[in-house]
Design a protein around this motif. Structure first.
Motif, mmCIF file in Angstrom:
data_model
loop_
_atom_site.group_PDB
_atom_site.id
_atom_site.type_symbol
_atom_site.label_atom_id
_atom_site.label_comp_id
_atom_site.label_asym_id
_atom_site.label_seq_id
_atom_site.Cartn_x
_atom_site.Cartn_y
_atom_site.Cartn_z
ATOM 1 N N HIS A 83 -0.915 5.639 -6.390
ATOM 2 C CA HIS A 83 -1.131 5.412 -5.012
ATOM 3 C C HIS A 83 -2.506 6.115 -4.831
ATOM 4 C CE1 HIS A 83 2.622 3.766 -2.393
ATOM 5 N NE2 HIS A 83 2.740 3.511 -3.963
ATOM 6 N N GLY A 84 -2.764 6.335 -3.869
ATOM 7 C CA GLY A 84 -4.018 6.803 -3.402
ATOM 8 C C GLY A 84 -5.475 6.991 -4.687
ATOM 9 N N GLU A 85 -5.413 5.682 -4.361
ATOM 10 C CA GLU A 85 -6.665 5.285 -5.575
ATOM 11 C C GLU A 85 -7.080 3.906 -5.340
ATOM 12 O OE1 GLU A 85 -7.771 6.398 -9.267
ATOM 13 O OE2 GLU A 85 -5.332 6.363 -9.947
ATOM 14 N N TYR A 86 -7.665 3.062 -5.196
ATOM 15 C CA TYR A 86 -8.200 1.499 -5.257
ATOM 16 C C TYR A 86 -8.479 1.576 -6.846
ATOM 17 C CZ TYR A 86 -10.099 -2.762 -4.076
ATOM 18 O OH TYR A 86 -9.521 -4.064 -3.641
ATOM 19 N N ARG A 87 -7.188 1.016 -7.570
ATOM 20 C CA ARG A 87 -7.388 0.496 -8.917
ATOM 21 C C ARG A 87 -7.324 -0.612 -9.434
ATOM 22 N NH1 ARG A 87 -2.862 1.547 -11.390
ATOM 23 N NH2 ARG A 87 -1.334 1.327 -9.399
ATOM 24 N N GLU A 88 -8.046 -1.148 -10.245
ATOM 25 C CA GLU A 88 -8.352 -2.768 -10.586
ATOM 26 C C GLU A 88 -6.842 -2.514 -11.708
ATOM 27 O OE1 GLU A 88 -10.527 -6.348 -12.370
ATOM 28 O OE2 GLU A 88 -12.119 -3.997 -11.556
ATOM 29 N N ILE A 89 -6.130 -3.234 -11.870
ATOM 30 C CA ILE A 89 -4.959 -3.945 -12.160
ATOM 31 C C ILE A 89 -4.925 -5.334 -13.056
ATOM 32 C CG2 ILE A 89 -3.618 -3.116 -11.036
ATOM 33 C CD1 ILE A 89 -2.568 -5.557 -9.670
ATOM 34 N N THR A 90 -4.571 -5.870 -14.211
ATOM 35 C CA THR A 90 -4.311 -6.615 -15.622
ATOM 36 C C THR A 90 -3.470 -7.392 -15.218
ATOM 37 O OG1 THR A 90 -2.821 -6.587 -16.918
ATOM 38 C CG2 THR A 90 -5.970 -5.934 -16.616
ATOM 39 N N GLU A 91 -3.295 -9.346 -15.260
ATOM 40 C CA GLU A 91 -2.550 -9.972 -14.508
ATOM 41 C C GLU A 91 -0.836 -9.901 -15.565
ATOM 42 O OE1 GLU A 91 -2.203 -14.806 -14.678
ATOM 43 O OE2 GLU A 91 -2.377 -14.017 -16.341
ATOM 44 N N GLY A 92 -0.685 -8.910 -16.739
ATOM 45 C CA GLY A 92 0.048 -8.464 -17.491
ATOM 46 C C GLY A 92 0.308 -7.345 -16.218
ATOM 47 N N ASP A 93 -0.598 -6.449 -15.440
ATOM 48 C CA ASP A 93 0.721 -5.449 -14.294
ATOM 49 C C ASP A 93 0.686 -5.734 -13.954
ATOM 50 O OD1 ASP A 93 -0.796 -3.917 -16.969
ATOM 51 O OD2 ASP A 93 -3.046 -3.642 -16.123
ATOM 52 N N PHE A 94 0.244 -6.908 -13.481
ATOM 53 C CA PHE A 94 0.464 -7.611 -11.812
ATOM 54 C C PHE A 94 2.225 -7.025 -11.179
ATOM 55 C CE2 PHE A 94 2.416 -10.924 -8.515
ATOM 56 C CZ PHE A 94 0.708 -10.008 -7.689
ATOM 57 N N LEU A 95 3.090 -7.515 -11.624
ATOM 58 C CA LEU A 95 4.298 -7.594 -12.215
ATOM 59 C C LEU A 95 4.714 -6.469 -11.384
ATOM 60 C CD1 LEU A 95 6.222 -10.465 -13.388
ATOM 61 C CD2 LEU A 95 6.028 -10.512 -10.848
ATOM 62 N N GLY A 96 4.587 -5.314 -12.630
ATOM 63 C CA GLY A 96 5.094 -3.347 -12.452
ATOM 64 C C GLY A 96 4.769 -2.963 -10.884
ATOM 65 N N GLU A 97 3.048 -3.004 -10.422
ATOM 66 C CA GLU A 97 3.015 -2.473 -9.728
ATOM 67 C C GLU A 97 3.420 -2.657 -8.853
ATOM 68 O OE1 GLU A 97 0.805 -0.361 -9.863
ATOM 69 O OE2 GLU A 97 -0.054 -0.719 -12.515
ATOM 70 N N VAL A 98 3.698 -4.239 -7.963
ATOM 71 C CA VAL A 98 3.849 -4.871 -6.973
ATOM 72 C C VAL A 98 5.124 -4.680 -6.671
ATOM 73 C CG1 VAL A 98 2.227 -6.201 -6.613
ATOM 74 C CG2 VAL A 98 4.294 -7.038 -7.453
ATOM 75 N N THR A 99 6.134 -4.143 -7.760
ATOM 76 C CA THR A 99 7.722 -4.042 -7.529
ATOM 77 C C THR A 99 8.026 -2.428 -7.503
ATOM 78 O OG1 THR A 99 7.542 -4.308 -9.755
ATOM 79 C CG2 THR A 99 8.186 -6.775 -8.304
ATOM 80 N N GLY A 100 7.117 -1.739 -8.192
ATOM 81 C CA GLY A 100 7.026 -0.101 -8.696
ATOM 82 C C GLY A 100 7.042 0.501 -7.177
ATOM 83 N N SER A 101 6.635 -0.219 -5.784
ATOM 84 C CA SER A 101 6.110 0.451 -5.257
ATOM 85 C C SER A 101 6.576 0.031 -3.859
ATOM 86 C CB SER A 101 4.601 1.100 -4.890
ATOM 87 O OG SER A 101 4.355 1.443 -5.626
ATOM 88 N N GLU A 102 7.394 0.784 -3.110
ATOM 89 C CA GLU A 102 7.819 -0.396 -1.090
ATOM 90 C C GLU A 102 6.719 -0.996 -0.573
ATOM 91 O OE1 GLU A 102 9.702 0.819 2.408
ATOM 92 O OE2 GLU A 102 9.439 2.803 1.319
#
Length: 229
Positions: A83-102
């Protein structure tokens, strides 16, 4: 001595004594009045001294310090989660990123699309202000699986996630007047209305104004780059 003269003298002396007594009484009254006016200030000082040792006040102060410490610790945890920054993620990161925060805002973008660049600049300005929400972006060309699963047909597409569930989306600039020159505040208000970012604290006003100023300069620079192309 003439009896009348003696009588006049005694009368004058008596009158003088009355005047003197009256003068003394007036002086006493003025002194008393001055003391009465000074009493509240003195009383206030006593009250302040007492407040400094007031256990209830000490308790409130300790609770405030604890709350600030807890908030700071929470922000640090969120920052470690991206959090606190605008980051680029990959398709492999997607599920972990969107489910890891409220709360998560994910911008599906195309590198060559001018409107995606505009959306990028506004989201980048908001990310450090709203630490409670995670801001990420994903190159749609490199994420065909999720583009298909989320039925993304138009870019830019900003999808809003709550607890890992896609609850809403911004398609193009439809919610922003369908114009390229919308302000960061306009996007901010839309995201607030959709409940994906919280109300800001009032002490963020100056930071917001500075971000908006920077954003206008970025838009101007982006437009110049586009014209040169």
């Amino acid at each position: 001595m003439d009896p009348d003269s003696v009588k006049s003298t005694l009368s004058n002396l008596a009158f003088g004594n009355v005047i003197a007594a009256a003068a003394r009484d007036l002086q006493k009254e003025m002194v008393a009045k001055d003391k009465a006016q000074a009493a509240p200030a003195s009383h206030d000082e006593v009250d302040l001294d007492e407040l400094l040792d007031d256990p209830e006040l000490e308790k409130l102060h300790a609770e405030r310090i604890a709350a600030l410490k807890k908030e700071a610790e929470k922000r640090e945890v969120l920052k470690r989660q991206g959090h606190g920054e605008y980051r680029e993620i990959t398709e492999g990161d997607f599920l972990g990123e969107v489910t890891g925060s409220e709360k998560v805002i994910c911008h599906f973008y195309h590198r060559e699309f001018y409107r995606c660049k505009i959306m990028d600049k506004h989201l980048k300005a908001l990310a450090p202000v709203y630490v409670g929400t995670k801001f990420v972006k994903l190159d749609a060309e490199n994420a065909p699986f999720f583009v298909s699963k989320l039925a993304i047909k138009q870019l830019p597409c900003v999808i809003l996630f709550k607890k890992g569930i896609a609850v809403d989306r911004l398609i193009g600039f439809q919610d922003l007047g369908s114009k390229d020159d919308f302000s960061t505040r306009a996007l901010e208000n839309v995201l607030k209305m959709k409940g994906i970012i919280d109300e800001k604290k009032k002490d963020d006003d100056e930071e917001e104004d500075e971000s908006e100023s920077k954003n206008r300069r970025v838009r101007s620079s982006t437009a110049q780059d586009s014209d040169s192309d």
